[in-house]
Write a protein that holds these residues in place. Structure first.
Motif, PDB file in Angstrom:
ATOM      1  N   THR A  62       9.186  -2.314   6.256  1.00 21.38           N
ATOM      2  CA  THR A  62       7.796  -1.855   6.060  1.00 21.38           C
ATOM      3  C   THR A  62       6.879  -2.175   7.234  1.00 21.38           C
ATOM      4  OG1 THR A  62       7.257  -3.913   4.886  1.00 21.38           O
ATOM      5  CG2 THR A  62       7.970  -2.021   3.558  1.00 21.38           C
ATOM      6  N   LEU A  63       7.425  -2.585   8.358  1.00 21.82           N
ATOM      7  CA  LEU A  63       6.574  -2.836   9.515  1.00 21.82           C
ATOM      8  C   LEU A  63       5.741  -1.609   9.909  1.00 21.82           C
ATOM      9  CD1 LEU A  63       8.729  -5.095  11.890  1.00 21.82           C
ATOM     10  CD2 LEU A  63       6.645  -5.696  10.628  1.00 21.82           C
ATOM     11  N   PRO A  64       6.292  -0.383   9.874  1.00 24.85           N
ATOM     12  CA  PRO A  64       5.447   0.786  10.181  1.00 24.85           C
ATOM     13  C   PRO A  64       4.277   0.962   9.215  1.00 24.85           C
ATOM     14  CG  PRO A  64       7.772   1.366  10.329  1.00 24.85           C
ATOM     15  CD  PRO A  64       7.708   0.012   9.707  1.00 24.85           C
ATOM     16  N   LYS A  65       4.419   0.420   7.999  1.00 27.20           N
ATOM     17  CA  LYS A  65       3.350   0.562   7.008  1.00 27.20           C
ATOM     18  C   LYS A  65       2.114  -0.261   7.354  1.00 27.20           C
ATOM     19  CE  LYS A  65       5.120   3.334   3.878  1.00 27.20           C
ATOM     20  NZ  LYS A  65       4.455   4.616   3.494  1.00 27.20           N
ATOM     21  N   VAL A  66       2.305  -1.304   8.138  1.00 29.54           N
ATOM     22  CA  VAL A  66       1.163  -2.139   8.523  1.00 29.54           C
ATOM     23  C   VAL A  66       0.808  -1.934   9.997  1.00 29.54           C
ATOM     24  CG1 VAL A  66       1.474  -3.895   6.753  1.00 29.54           C
ATOM     25  CG2 VAL A  66       2.743  -4.080   8.906  1.00 29.54           C
ATOM     26  N   ALA A  67       1.171  -0.749  10.515  1.00 28.17           N
ATOM     27  CA  ALA A  67       0.852  -0.445  11.906  1.00 28.17           C
ATOM     28  C   ALA A  67      -0.586   0.008  12.070  1.00 28.17           C
ATOM     29  CB  ALA A  67       1.809   0.618  12.447  1.00 28.17           C
ATOM     30  N   ASN A  68      -1.128   0.671  11.039  1.00 22.59           N
ATOM     31  CA  ASN A  68      -2.507   1.141  11.100  1.00 22.59           C
ATOM     32  C   ASN A  68      -2.994   1.412   9.689  1.00 22.59           C
ATOM     33  OD1 ASN A  68      -1.718   3.992  10.448  1.00 22.59           O
ATOM     34  ND2 ASN A  68      -0.733   3.825  12.460  1.00 22.59           N
ATOM     35  N   ALA A  69      -4.271   1.726   9.574  1.00 21.60           N
ATOM     36  CA  ALA A  69      -4.877   1.917   8.250  1.00 21.60           C
ATOM     37  C   ALA A  69      -4.332   3.137   7.531  1.00 21.60           C
ATOM     38  CB  ALA A  69      -6.397   2.031   8.391  1.00 21.60           C
ATOM     39  N   ALA A  70      -4.007   4.196   8.276  1.00 24.35           N
ATOM     40  CA  ALA A  70      -3.524   5.417   7.634  1.00 24.35           C
ATOM     41  C   ALA A  70      -2.160   5.201   6.981  1.00 24.35           C
ATOM     42  CB  ALA A  70      -3.446   6.547   8.660  1.00 24.35           C
ATOM     43  N   SER A  71      -1.298   4.419   7.616  1.00 30.30           N
ATOM     44  CA  SER A  71       0.042   4.175   7.075  1.00 30.30           C
ATOM     45  C   SER A  71       0.023   3.214   5.891  1.00 30.30           C
ATOM     46  CB  SER A  71       0.953   3.620   8.169  1.00 30.30           C
ATOM     47  OG  SER A  71       1.022   4.501   9.271  1.00 30.30           O
ATOM     48  N   CYS A  72      -0.948   2.336   5.845  1.00 26.72           N
ATOM     49  CA  CYS A  72      -1.017   1.325   4.789  1.00 26.72           C
ATOM     50  C   CYS A  72      -1.655   1.939   3.546  1.00 26.72           C
ATOM     51  CB  CYS A  72      -1.819   0.124   5.281  1.00 26.72           C
ATOM     52  SG  CYS A  72      -1.791  -1.281   4.149  1.00 26.72           S
ATOM     53  N   THR A  73      -0.835   2.495   2.680  1.00 27.68           N
ATOM     54  CA  THR A  73      -1.328   3.184   1.490  1.00 27.68           C
ATOM     55  C   THR A  73      -1.524   2.214   0.328  1.00 27.68           C
ATOM     56  OG1 THR A  73       0.926   3.674   0.752  1.00 27.68           O
ATOM     57  CG2 THR A  73      -0.138   5.283   2.215  1.00 27.68           C
ATOM     58  N   LYS A  74      -2.214   2.684  -0.689  1.00 25.47           N
ATOM     59  CA  LYS A  74      -2.417   1.865  -1.885  1.00 25.47           C
ATOM     60  C   LYS A  74      -1.095   1.565  -2.580  1.00 25.47           C
ATOM     61  CE  LYS A  74      -7.122   3.464  -2.906  1.00 25.47           C
ATOM     62  NZ  LYS A  74      -7.988   4.145  -3.907  1.00 25.47           N
ATOM     63  N   ARG A  75      -0.208   2.538  -2.595  1.00 26.75           N
ATOM     64  CA  ARG A  75       1.088   2.320  -3.244  1.00 26.75           C
ATOM     65  C   ARG A  75       1.862   1.206  -2.537  1.00 26.75           C
ATOM     66  NH1 ARG A  75       4.673   7.542  -4.354  1.00 26.75           N
ATOM     67  NH2 ARG A  75       2.809   7.910  -5.612  1.00 26.75           N
ATOM     68  N   PHE A  76       1.845   1.232  -1.215  1.00 26.01           N
ATOM     69  CA  PHE A  76       2.533   0.162  -0.462  1.00 26.01           C
ATOM     70  C   PHE A  76       1.885  -1.190  -0.740  1.00 26.01           C
ATOM     71  CE2 PHE A  76       1.949  -2.501   3.326  1.00 26.01           C
ATOM     72  CZ  PHE A  76       3.235  -3.002   3.441  1.00 26.01           C
TER      73      PHE A  76
END
Length: 422
Positions: A62-76
């Motif tokens: 999940t490192l790409p999920k915390v790369a920026n605000a757009a990738s960091c979704t509520k579901r994640f």
């Protein structure tokens, strides 16, 4: 002609996401290292090892999920917090002494990364939400929490809220900076256009006006028309039409100032009234709608920055100003002068229309409404009432008339009939 786009991007938030990515990896390695160093105290080491294996895989995947605000979704964020809470609640089942002896939980300080992700993504409210769940899970895990446990819970809760608040301030600063750069670019462009036009067209029009007035007759009429066009052109140059091709936005990687150069000023960027070709409405610069009213007898004064209103509200307000100017021409005469003043306040926009006519005798408006002439009542007050605003008319016989139009930035509920209308 193809558009040429220049994007200036700035972000004080992006380094926070990069730091968060590093924090998650380091704290995951720290939790795994603690398990290997103290594995003899675990009664069910296979449960702890299985959880830490899942934690390690989840952190890396999940490192790409915390790369920026757009990738960091509520579901994640929800799934990430669930994994952290699960590790806290599993601790007593792997270490039977965890309830009686203060010690680290299975995820250790990794779970603080989940809370920080909430803070960076949504601000202090999201941080308070996530840290509350983490605090409750720690208290449940301890069974009989000690003073140190309570202190740690409060520390995480307060620190996460503080970080979330700092993130919100940083975002506001980004938007302010982007807006300042946008206004600066627009001002430079207007100054360049003003220099070019002043050196050519405006000087010719001014010369025609002077020569026509001196010659008299039909030439005087031509001079008068040239003078009106000179005033209209000066207003156009200084009215801020250029910034309509510039937008600022809070994108995923920071605030953005985008400049679009095109042969057609409104191609793809929306029309001057705030409505694009696809019919979608958006913020509209009120100055661009009122600039057309300026002339030899009408002086238009505006702020240096765009005055943004919803497109429908801006059009209605401009129509009310037009109705006020029609009244000036009808009742004060063609030679009367009028002034339009636009004031941009945080909560409302105020437009004042003033003339130097003879004024309105006391009781004349009520008489006009009784005779069925409802120009002021419907064209001006009615439009403002529908927008949740007010229209105030002040007139002193012999000293002209002033109409003050106020429109709230946030559309209010239409005023009821039972309320007093100004």
């Amino acid at each position: 002609m193809a558009k040429r786009e220049r994007v200036v991007r700035m972000s004080v938030e992006q380094p926070l996401w990069q730091a968060l990515s590093g924090y998650r990896v380091l704290t995951m390695l720290y939790a795994v290292l603690l398990f290997f160093l103290h594995r003899e105290r675990f009664e069910r080491p296979w449960v702890a090892a299985s959880y830490l294996a899942v934690l390690a895989v989840w952190t890396l995947v999940t490192l790409p999920k915390v790369a920026n605000a757009a990738s960091c979704t509520k579901r994640f964020l929800g799934a990430d917090l669930t994994i952290g809470l699960t590790g806290i609640l599993l601790t007593p089942f792997t270490d039977l002494q965890a309830r009686s002896v203060d010690g680290l939980t299975l995820p250790s300080i990794w779970v603080a990364g989940s809370v920080l992700a909430f803070a960076v993504k949504g601000g202090w409210r999201w941080a308070a939400f996530a840290s509350t769940f983490v605090g409750v899970a720690n208290l449940i895990q301890r069974g009989h929490p000690t003073l140190d446990t309570v202190h740690n819970v409060l520390l995480v809760w307060v620190a996460s809220i503080a970080i979330g608040y700092v993130v919100e301030v940083a975002r506001a600063s980004e938007r302010t900076l982007a807006r300042a750069l946008e206004i600066e670019a627009a001002t430079r462009e207007r100054e360049r256009l003003a220099r070019d036009i002043h050196d050519s067209v405006l000087q010719v029009l001014a010369m025609v006006q002077r020569r026509g007035t001196a010659l008299g007759g039909e030439a005087a009429e031509l001079g008068r028309l040239a003078g009106e066009q000179e005033i209209a052109l000066r207003t156009l140059v200084s009215s801020g039409l250029v910034p309509t091709s510039r937008v600022s936005e809070d994108a995923a990687r920071g605030a953005v100032v985008r400049t679009v150069n095109s042969a057609e000023g409104t191609d793809g960027a929306g029309t001057a009234d705030g409505e694009g070709r696809d019919g979608a409405s958006g913020p509209c610069d009120l100055r661009t709608l009122l600039a057309s009213y300026a002339g030899s007898r009408v002086t238009f004064s505006e702020p240096g920055a765009p005055v943004l209103l919803e497109a429908a509200a801006a059009r209605e307000l401009a129509a009310a100003v037009g109705a006020a100017l029609d009244n000036v021409r009808s009742h004060a005469g063609e030679d009367a002068r009028a002034w339009i003043l636009v004031e941009d306040w945080p909560q409302e926009v105020i437009v004042t229309v003033r003339d130097d006519g003879p004024g309105i005798p006391e009781g004349r408006l009520a008489q006009a409404e009784g005779e069925g002439r409802l120009g002021v009542a419907l064209s001006i007050r009615g439009r403002l009432r529908d927008l949740g605003g007010t229209a105030e008319l002040i007139s002193v016989p012999g000293q002209g008339t002033e109409v003050e139009l106020k429109v709230p930035r946030v559309p209010a509920e239409p005023r009821g009939r039972g309320k007093t209308e100004r």
